[in-house]
Motif scaffolding. Structure first.
Motif, PDB file in Angstrom:
ATOM      1  N   PRO A  97       0.843  -1.196   0.000  1.00  0.00           N
ATOM      2  CA  PRO A  97       0.000   0.000   0.000  1.00  0.00           C
ATOM      3  C   PRO A  97       0.877   1.244   0.000  1.00  0.00           C
ATOM      4  O   PRO A  97       1.736   1.397   0.870  1.00  0.00           O
ATOM      5  N   GLU A  98       0.713   2.088  -0.999  1.00  0.00           N
ATOM      6  CA  GLU A  98       1.580   3.267  -1.100  1.00  0.00           C
ATOM      7  C   GLU A  98       0.892   4.336  -1.925  1.00  0.00           C
ATOM      8  O   GLU A  98       0.274   4.068  -2.941  1.00  0.00           O
ATOM      9  N   ARG A  99       1.006   5.568  -1.450  1.00  0.00           N
ATOM     10  CA  ARG A  99       0.545   6.717  -2.213  1.00  0.00           C
ATOM     11  C   ARG A  99       1.631   7.103  -3.212  1.00  0.00           C
ATOM     12  O   ARG A  99       2.778   6.651  -3.135  1.00  0.00           O
TER      13      ARG A  99
ATOM     14  N   ASN B 272      -3.622   4.351  -2.636  1.00  0.00           N
ATOM     15  CA  ASN B 272      -2.858   3.308  -1.951  1.00  0.00           C
ATOM     16  C   ASN B 272      -2.475   2.144  -2.859  1.00  0.00           C
ATOM     17  O   ASN B 272      -2.000   1.121  -2.380  1.00  0.00           O
TER      18      ASN B 272
ATOM     19  N   SER C 176      -0.534   2.603  -5.956  1.00  0.00           N
ATOM     20  CA  SER C 176       0.167   3.367  -6.993  1.00  0.00           C
ATOM     21  C   SER C 176       0.948   2.492  -7.965  1.00  0.00           C
ATOM     22  O   SER C 176       1.179   2.882  -9.107  1.00  0.00           O
TER      23      SER C 176
ATOM     24  N   ASN D 203      -3.306  -3.684   4.629  1.00  0.00           N
ATOM     25  CA  ASN D 203      -4.213  -2.543   4.586  1.00  0.00           C
ATOM     26  C   ASN D 203      -4.607  -2.107   5.989  1.00  0.00           C
ATOM     27  O   ASN D 203      -4.819  -2.945   6.879  1.00  0.00           O
TER      28      ASN D 203
END
Length: 260
Positions: free
Chosen positions: A100-102, A155, A157, A200
């Motif tokens: 999970p990453e912006r 989330n 990317s 998450n």
């Protein structure tokens, strides 16, 4: 009534399956589902102990360890598969990685690793299995993508674009291979309780177990469906979002997904 886009499978006892990414989660549950239905199944992944646990109770289970990110290992692995069961009737690509990453958190080295596992290794699988299937004129390829590939969601990317690419690839494969007698399946799960989704930190709507996911996939393949998406009470809403103008879609994201 429209006919199925693929040939339905009535007798799983006659099926020889290579399932790639089967050490845990959806892949492990799907391997057991197909074995319980009578198929002969080769399971592959990096983690040998976990593969041994999956195969422990099944005489028709075969283990061929494979690191999908190691391009040089694919030819030898496929040769082992053919040695064990002959040319597979169905190849299921389940391997996946997720962080999970912006967008401002993306690291190019980690992104490359995720893309290699989620997307490039699918091409490696296709390169190995298609020549014999095309020569025989029968067989099937199933790609497990994700509803994260439907839309640009926060989330995800790197994960989202990798799954969007798999969706596109499955559509291309169907156009190319169906006229030649081959089946192609696109599998788009919603949230499934696995080690990946455990990363998450938000509440995941319509969360399913790997066993529920495996049953939905098995039923969809058995029925000859092209896109197998589930649970439909969730995925249908995402399909509706796909049809919305960007202005409305982004406004809904901002309101309900707390984009900042």
């Amino acid at each position: 009534m429209f006919s199925s886009l693929n040939t339905p499978i009535a007798d799983w006892g006659a099926q020889r399956v290579w399932l790639i990414g089967a050490s845990s989660g959806i892949g492990a549950a799907l391997a057991k589902q197909m074995l319980n239905a009578g198929a002969e199944v080769v399971i592959s992944a990096r983690r040998l102990p976990q593969l041994q646990q999956v195969a422990a109770d099944y005489q028709k289970a075969h283990i061929v360890p494979l690191d999908v990110s190691d391009q040089a290992a694919w030819a030898a692995a496929y040769a082992q598969v053919v040695h064990r069961i002959g040319t597979p009737d169905l190849v299921v690509f389940c391997a996946a990685d997720y962080r999970p990453e912006r967008s401002w958190e993306v690291n190019v080295s980690q992104a490359e690793s995720t893309l290699r596992i989620n997307l490039l290794s699918a091409y490696a699988a296709i390169e190995q299995v298609l020549p014999a299937m095309l020569a025989r004129g029968t067989g099937g390829v199933a790609l497990i993508a994700s509803v994260a590939g439907y839309l640009g969601l926060p989330n995800a990317s790197v994960y989202g674009p990798s799954k969007a690419a798999l969706i596109n690839l499955a559509e291309i494969l169907y156009s190319d291979l169906h006229p030649k007698g081959l089946n192609v399946y696109l599998i788009n799960p919603g949230f499934v309780k696995t080690g990946l989704t455990a990363k998450n930190t938000f509440a995941m709507p319509a969360l399913q177990t790997p066993q529920q996911a495996a049953m939905a996939i098995w039923q969809g393949i058995s029925a000859g469906e092209f896109e197998i998406h589930f649970p439909r009470r969730f995925t249908r809403w995402l399909k509706l979002l796909q049809l919305m103008p960007y202005r409305l879609r982004f406004a809904l994201f901002e309101r309900y997904l707390k984009i900042s």
